[in-house]
Motif scaffolding. Structure first.
Motif, PDB file in Angstrom:
ATOM      1  N   SER A 138       0.906  -1.202  -0.140  1.00 25.66           N
ATOM      2  CA  SER A 138      -0.176  -0.120   0.150  1.00 25.66           C
ATOM      3  C   SER A 138       0.952   1.348   0.165  1.00 25.66           C
ATOM      4  O   SER A 138       0.622   2.312  -0.747  1.00 25.66           O
ATOM      5  N   LEU A 139       2.137   1.078   0.539  1.00 27.67           N
ATOM      6  CA  LEU A 139       3.076   1.999   0.554  1.00 27.67           C
ATOM      7  C   LEU A 139       3.944   2.368  -0.698  1.00 27.67           C
ATOM      8  O   LEU A 139       4.172   3.300  -1.612  1.00 27.67           O
ATOM      9  N   ALA A 140       4.206   1.170  -1.317  1.00 27.06           N
ATOM     10  CA  ALA A 140       4.978   1.102  -2.330  1.00 27.06           C
ATOM     11  C   ALA A 140       4.221   1.596  -3.908  1.00 27.06           C
ATOM     12  O   ALA A 140       5.020   2.253  -4.450  1.00 27.06           O
ATOM     13  N   VAL A 141       2.911   1.301  -4.042  1.00 23.27           N
ATOM     14  CA  VAL A 141       2.293   1.908  -5.206  1.00 23.27           C
ATOM     15  C   VAL A 141       2.205   3.220  -5.036  1.00 23.27           C
ATOM     16  O   VAL A 141       2.624   4.139  -6.088  1.00 23.27           O
ATOM     17  N   ASN A 142       2.212   3.781  -3.892  1.00 24.13           N
ATOM     18  CA  ASN A 142       2.212   5.309  -3.651  1.00 24.13           C
ATOM     19  C   ASN A 142       3.662   5.838  -3.925  1.00 24.13           C
ATOM     20  O   ASN A 142       3.929   7.025  -4.684  1.00 24.13           O
ATOM     21  N   LEU A 143       4.594   5.359  -3.469  1.00 25.45           N
ATOM     22  CA  LEU A 143       6.011   5.725  -3.803  1.00 25.45           C
ATOM     23  C   LEU A 143       6.399   5.621  -5.047  1.00 25.45           C
ATOM     24  O   LEU A 143       7.246   6.428  -5.567  1.00 25.45           O
TER      25      LEU A 143
ATOM     26  N   LEU B 274       9.437  -0.319   4.503  1.00 27.36           N
ATOM     27  CA  LEU B 274       9.555   0.441   3.134  1.00 27.36           C
ATOM     28  C   LEU B 274       9.818   1.956   3.365  1.00 27.36           C
ATOM     29  O   LEU B 274      10.546   2.483   2.962  1.00 27.36           O
ATOM     30  N   ALA B 275       9.064   2.133   4.343  1.00 31.17           N
ATOM     31  CA  ALA B 275       8.971   3.843   4.878  1.00 31.17           C
ATOM     32  C   ALA B 275      10.531   4.226   5.244  1.00 31.17           C
ATOM     33  O   ALA B 275      11.165   5.260   4.811  1.00 31.17           O
ATOM     34  N   ASP B 276      11.068   3.192   6.172  1.00 28.01           N
ATOM     35  CA  ASP B 276      12.363   3.507   6.773  1.00 28.01           C
ATOM     36  C   ASP B 276      13.522   3.294   5.576  1.00 28.01           C
ATOM     37  O   ASP B 276      14.589   4.035   5.600  1.00 28.01           O
ATOM     38  N   LYS B 277      13.273   2.500   4.605  1.00 25.49           N
ATOM     39  CA  LYS B 277      14.081   2.462   3.544  1.00 25.49           C
ATOM     40  C   LYS B 277      14.525   3.514   2.663  1.00 25.49           C
ATOM     41  O   LYS B 277      15.532   4.010   2.567  1.00 25.49           O
ATOM     42  N   TYR B 278      13.463   4.347   2.586  1.00 27.18           N
ATOM     43  CA  TYR B 278      13.361   5.740   1.976  1.00 27.18           C
ATOM     44  C   TYR B 278      13.348   7.150   2.842  1.00 27.18           C
ATOM     45  O   TYR B 278      13.107   7.992   2.117  1.00 27.18           O
ATOM     46  N   GLN B 279      13.320   6.735   4.113  1.00 30.89           N
ATOM     47  CA  GLN B 279      13.228   7.786   5.018  1.00 30.89           C
ATOM     48  C   GLN B 279      11.969   8.682   4.901  1.00 30.89           C
ATOM     49  O   GLN B 279      11.937   9.840   4.592  1.00 30.89           O
ATOM     50  N   VAL B 280      10.862   7.992   4.415  1.00 28.65           N
ATOM     51  CA  VAL B 280       9.765   8.557   4.549  1.00 28.65           C
ATOM     52  C   VAL B 280       8.918   8.498   5.892  1.00 28.65           C
ATOM     53  O   VAL B 280       8.744   7.457   6.479  1.00 28.65           O
ATOM     54  N   GLN B 281       8.445   9.881   6.283  1.00 35.18           N
ATOM     55  CA  GLN B 281       7.657   9.957   7.498  1.00 35.18           C
ATOM     56  C   GLN B 281       6.500   9.929   7.346  1.00 35.18           C
ATOM     57  O   GLN B 281       5.762  10.385   6.585  1.00 35.18           O
ATOM     58  N   LEU B 282       5.675   9.100   8.266  1.00 34.14           N
ATOM     59  CA  LEU B 282       4.309   8.980   8.600  1.00 34.14           C
ATOM     60  C   LEU B 282       3.804  10.207   9.296  1.00 34.14           C
ATOM     61  O   LEU B 282       4.307  10.354  10.349  1.00 34.14           O
ATOM     62  N   ILE B 283       3.148  11.144   8.627  1.00 35.42           N
ATOM     63  CA  ILE B 283       2.914  12.308   9.394  1.00 35.42           C
ATOM     64  C   ILE B 283       1.351  12.677   9.972  1.00 35.42           C
ATOM     65  O   ILE B 283       0.895  13.438  10.427  1.00 35.42           O
TER      66      ILE B 283
END
Ligand SMILES: [Mg+2]
Length: 348
Positions: free
Chosen positions: A68-73, A110-119
């Protein structure tokens, strides 16, 4: 949901924020506050995944969180942008702590791999569905759009195609897919796609247009051709297939033609499809071969943008030809191939 249930959810989703990633205020207020660096623009995308429509009811929660995160990234990468932040709205039929913790493990891997923050986000009770909105930044005016392809540009993809489509066919027990062995490799390709953010970082200086392949090479190429008012030639012998796919062909489990059908029409590959002006391709490939750029950033040349369609009549042809690929000529060793007539209807 009761307050206690919200506490359980927050325990998993409410993680410390990183101010260095431009988050002044994260989860816990009415809104998050984000800092966009000077000279950059914000790119935003949203995707909903609904149980029974976009994923199987019994899907592994780790993989659902990841995808669900991968398709957005992948959409952020398709704009040539750097992924920064994400919000998540999740509707759950009940609180299953094991399920939630596995979902989060996949999402944050996946978020951590690309340093994406859940806000931020929202949690409600109801039939299972996930809505993710990813935000990225790109230098002002440099975002890669679908309308920049020019005749003579080379058509490229970021990785092998067809595995995701075959993975879906295997899961749905479609056609003769029961003959396919090593099925897990194709299911993995379907469920654990890698957003091409590392390539996107390089693409921004070279590509003239870009899209991510969610619906299949031909469908997504049509979007570029429509917006750029061009046609394209795709050389099937240069369309990359994975080693796993090639083995299935060698063993006779699927035909070469079926492999191409998966590569062209299967979808769910989440590779990038992009065009590079011919005078920039050498420098681009040279850059990808340097140590500085990740091994994950690769470029396969699969054809070219062939002609600009000037007349309205031709433009209409493109707009109404999404299923018949008339704006795209498929060739094998320079001979035209009609993939429509070539068989393999099962997948539809
Ligand atoms: Mg997309």
């Amino acid at each position: 949901m009761s307050q206690g249930e919200f506490d359980i959810i927050h325990q998993y989703f409410d993680r410390p924020i990183d101010v260095e990633q431009g988050v002044t205020l994260g989860i816990g207020d009415d809104c998050a506050i984000l800092d966009i660096p000077d000279g950059y623009q914000l790119v935003v995308t949203t995707d909903s995944l609904v149980s029974g429509v976009h994923f199987f009811d019994d899907v592994d929660p780790y993989r659902l969180g990841y995808k669900s995160l991968a398709v957005n990234l992948s959409d952020i990468a398709a704009m040539g942008a750097e992924a920064k932040w994400v919000s998540l709205a999740i509707t759950l039929p009940s609180i299953d702590e094991h399920w939630i913790s596995e979902f989060c493990r996949g999402f944050f891997a996946l978020a951590d791999k690309y340093q994406v923050q859940l806000i931020g986000g929202d949690t409600t009770k109801g039939p299972l569905s996930i809505t993710v909105s990813a935000k990225g930044i790109v230098k002002k005016g440099q975002a890669l759009r679908r309308n920049g392809a020019q005749p003579g540009d080379l058509l490229c993809v970021s990785g092998p195609l067809g595995d995701g489509g075959l993975g879906l066919a295997v899961k749905l027990l479609i056609g003769n897919c029961d003959k396919v062995d090593n099925q897990q490799a194709f299911i993995d390709a379907l469920e654990l796609t890698e957003p091409r953010l590392l390539l996107a970082k390089q693409l921004v200086n070279f590509a003239s247009s870009c899209i991510d392949i969610s619906d299949g090479l031909s469908q997504d190429l049509i979007h570029i051709l429509e917006k750029s008012q061009c046609s394209a030639q795709v050389e099937l012998e240069n369309v990359p297939l994975s080693e796993a796919m090639k083995k299935q062909i060698q063993k006779g489990h699927i035909s070469q033609l079926q492999a191409w059908q998966f590569a062209v029409s299967g979808g769910d590959d989440y590779e990038l499809l992009f065009t590079v002006p011919a005078d920039k391709i050498a420098a681009f490939k040279q850059l990808l071969n340097t140590q500085v750029v990740s091994k994950e950033a690769v470029c396969y040349q699969i054809g070219k943008i062939t002609a600009s369609l000037a007349s309205n009549q031709q433009k209409e042809t493109i707009e109404h030809s999404a299923s018949s690929h008339r704006a795209i000529t498929f060739t094998h060793l320079k001979q035209p191939i009609n993939l429509d007539k070539a068989g393999w209807d099962h997948f539809k």
